[in-house]
Design an enzyme around this catalytic site. Structure first.
Site, short mmCIF file in Angstrom:
data_model
loop_
_atom_site.label_atom_id
_atom_site.label_comp_id
_atom_site.label_asym_id
_atom_site.label_seq_id
_atom_site.Cartn_x
_atom_site.Cartn_y
_atom_site.Cartn_z
N THR A 153 0.81 -1.23 0.00
CA THR A 153 0.00 0.00 0.00
C THR A 153 0.84 1.26 0.00
O THR A 153 0.33 2.35 -0.31
CB THR A 153 -0.92 0.04 1.23
OG1 THR A 153 -0.11 0.07 2.43
CG2 THR A 153 -1.83 -1.18 1.26
N CYS A 159 2.75 2.77 9.43
CA CYS A 159 1.86 2.85 10.59
C CYS A 159 2.65 2.75 11.89
O CYS A 159 3.82 2.33 11.90
CB CYS A 159 0.84 1.70 10.58
SG CYS A 159 -0.18 1.59 9.11
N CYS A 180 -1.55 0.25 15.30
CA CYS A 180 -2.59 0.62 14.33
C CYS A 180 -3.70 -0.43 14.31
O CYS A 180 -3.42 -1.64 14.22
CB CYS A 180 -2.00 0.79 12.94
SG CYS A 180 -3.21 1.31 11.70
N ARG A 192 -5.93 -3.90 9.66
CA ARG A 192 -5.50 -5.28 9.49
C ARG A 192 -4.01 -5.33 9.19
O ARG A 192 -3.51 -4.61 8.34
CB ARG A 192 -6.28 -5.94 8.35
CG ARG A 192 -5.93 -7.39 8.11
CD ARG A 192 -6.77 -7.95 6.97
NE ARG A 192 -6.44 -9.35 6.70
CZ ARG A 192 -7.01 -10.07 5.76
NH1 ARG A 192 -7.96 -9.53 5.00
NH2 ARG A 192 -6.64 -11.33 5.57
N ARG A 203 3.99 6.74 3.01
CA ARG A 203 3.20 7.87 3.51
C ARG A 203 2.54 7.49 4.82
O ARG A 203 2.24 6.31 5.07
CB ARG A 203 2.13 8.29 2.50
CG ARG A 203 2.67 8.73 1.17
CD ARG A 203 1.57 9.34 0.32
NE ARG A 203 0.41 8.46 0.15
CZ ARG A 203 0.32 7.54 -0.79
NH1 ARG A 203 1.32 7.36 -1.64
NH2 ARG A 203 -0.76 6.77 -0.87
N CYS A 257 -0.04 6.74 7.69
CA CYS A 257 -1.39 6.18 7.75
C CYS A 257 -2.36 7.23 8.29
O CYS A 257 -2.08 7.90 9.29
CB CYS A 257 -1.39 4.97 8.67
SG CYS A 257 -3.02 4.27 9.03
N CYS A 275 -4.05 5.66 11.98
CA CYS A 275 -3.33 5.62 13.27
C CYS A 275 -2.44 6.83 13.50
O CYS A 275 -1.89 7.00 14.59
CB CYS A 275 -2.52 4.34 13.41
SG CYS A 275 -1.06 4.26 12.33
N ASP A 301 25.48 13.55 45.71
CA ASP A 301 24.29 14.18 46.27
C ASP A 301 23.91 13.48 47.58
O ASP A 301 23.72 12.26 47.63
CB ASP A 301 23.14 14.08 45.27
CG ASP A 301 21.90 14.82 45.75
OD1 ASP A 301 21.77 16.00 45.41
OD2 ASP A 301 21.08 14.20 46.46
#
Length: 503
Positions: free
Chosen positions: A36, A40, A44, A47, A69, A71, A74, A462
């Site tokens: 795709t 993500c 996310c 699926r 790119r 999503c 999400c 300290d």
């Protein structure tokens, strides 16, 4: 691409984490889907792809550089940055911190390389190998994420958003946003009352100038990972407030000055509207183009990019600090809006109470601080101003001769090039601090924790820490704390606050 450099995980482990939609891994790596072209966050709800269609990236910029790119479901670009790179002092880590804080906008890639004492070519090669993206790609993703925040949370015209996010032109803004999100800026969600500021083509329209004469007040919701102990951070701010430089409203809102490239800004943290996912801040910049740099400072100051789960995983099993962290996993380490200012305030506060230190600091601000716009507040004086004032003038605010001399020497060193920022070489900065008469190990370690943003800084000398650890010597305290590396700074903050003590 392996994600081992970013999250100590191999691709198979990463895929299992993503398959289980485990939110603990959000921000530690990003999942790219080759079928795709989308990347993500691990949690996310979409699926999950088959393993053969999954690739993993250590940063969002690396995913974008590989052609993916963000999503839209999400929103992986909305995640706060990982603190992985804060735990390391190597070249790649210093470069990532510097880019995150706007060094390329200020210096350019060549200037950043000079600042890190390497060639531009070597810097490019190291970042591509370690992070998966070049300096330009990292900065481009940073700008795009800032722009998307402004688009979705403000009513600024898109052209003003472009310049506020650091883009050199509206055309560049449109091209980068299209590449990062697969849509022009005007297609992104805007507040209901906002105008689109767009032409008929769906691209931002060029304004007459990058910024108006009077920059508007910007209200932003700065996201963080849950949980976040807002009450502890608010208490720290109140305890360290300096009259004349900071202001606390009746509702608890905290206002302070923020150094910025084009003039000192004012920022207000609205604690009353804090949620479990974000803090609301109001920013009054001198120029709108300073906004991205100011937001980076605020995130560092409020420690919004910490990963509580990462720290809990590392320190939770420890018998000493584990119970403290399990009880308060959202406790953060207060950072710094300006390294030199934090360092000078630390020297002023050496060996005196918080109340006395605040009095001395207020006198210094009243005598040498410059007004911030038309407000009643003043900015803390710059190192050059303190250096030019001289030790005698510093004694007049109530400092002892030795402390005035130490503050003056520190100011001279800062004016001479001593760098106290997250991009500094931490070991070198500590050596330089210890070389100054009047600055000891505790002061150097505390400056490293807050001004350098070193999550592993720890002050074994300290007294409160040694008492909490039951250690009689610094060596014994160091030996106990060694198991907490590289998160010793967070362990120290838990021990300090557990003792009802704010250092």
């Amino acid at each position: 691409m392996s994600i081992s450099a970013a999250a100590d995980l191999d691709p198979e482990v990463a895929y299992r984490a993503a398959s289980g939609r485990d939110p603990r891994f959000d921000g530690r790596f990003f999942l790219g889907v080759t079928t795709t072209g989308i990347y993500c966050r691990p949690s996310c709800p979409a699926r999950k792809p088959l393993r053969r269609n999954s690739v993993f990236f250590p940063t969002a910029a690396a995913a974008v550089a590989a052609g993916f790119r963000a999503c839209k479901r999400c929103r992986p670009d909305s995640l706060p940055g990982s603190r992985h790179w804060d735990a390391s002092g190597d070249l790649a880590a210093r470069a990532v911190r510097a880019i995150r804080d706007g060094a390329i906008d200020e210096l350019g890639v060549a200037g950043l390389a000079r600042r890190l004492s390497v060639s531009e070519r070597h810097l490019h090669r190291i970042l591509v190998a370690e992070v998966g993206a070049s300096p330009v790609q990292l900065n481009r993703t940073r700008r795009a994420q800032t722009a998307r925040t402004l688009i979705e949370q403000t009513t600024l015209p898109l052209a003003d958003v472009a310049f506020a996010a650091g883009f050199g032109s509206v055309r560049q803004f449109n091209e980068v946003m299209l590449g990062e999100y697969g849509a022009p800026p005007s297609a992104l969600r805007r507040p209901a009352t906002a105008g689109t500021g767009a032409t008929d083509t769906g691209e931002a329209a060029a304004p007459g100038s990058p910024a108006s004469d009077a920059a508007p007040t910007i209200v932003l919701r700065l996201r963080h990972r849950r949980p976040y102990d807002a009450a502890a951070m608010r208490a720290f701010q109140r305890a360290h407030a300096v009259s004349g430089m900071d202001a606390i409203a009746d509702d608890g809102a905290f206002t302070t000055s923020v150094p910025a490239p084009h003039g000192t800004a004012l920022a207000t943290v609205d604690w009353g509207s804090a949620s479990d996912e974000h803090l609301t801040v109001r920013i009054q910049p001198a120029e709108i183009t300073d906004l991205t740099a100011i937001v980076a400072k605020l995130r560092r100051w409020l420690d919004l990019d910490a990963d509580p789960q990462l720290i809990l995983d590392a320190l939770g099993p420890d018998p000493v600090v584990g119970p403290l962290i399990t009880a308060r996993p959202g406790l953060r380490v207060p950072g710094s809006l300006d390294g030199p200012t934090t360092a000078m305030l630390t020297v002023i506060g050496q060996a005196v109470s918080l109340k006395a230190a605040a009095v001395f600091a207020a006198r210094l601000v009243g005598a040498f601080g410059a007004p911030v716009g038309d407000s009643a507040l003043r900015a803390f004086p710059a190192p050059q101003v303190v250096a030019d004032a001289g030790a005698d003038a510093l004694r007049e605010i109530g400092l002892t001769g030795s402390r005035a001399a130490a503050l003056h020497r520190l100011a001279e060193a800062l004016e001479g090039g001593l760098e106290l920022s997250p991009a500094a070489d931490r070991a070198e900065a500590r050596r330089a601090l210890l070389a100054l008469p009047g600055i000891g190990p505790w002061t150097a370690d505390y400056i490293a924790l807050r001004a350098l943003g070193d999550p592993d800084a720890f002050a074994p000398g300290d007294l409160v820490l040694r008492k909490a650890l039951g250690a009689k010597t610094e060596r014994e305290a160091s030996a106990i704390a060694a198991a907490w590396s590289p998160w010793r700074g967070y362990a120290a903050m838990h021990l300090w606050t557990a003792s009802a003590y704010l250092p």
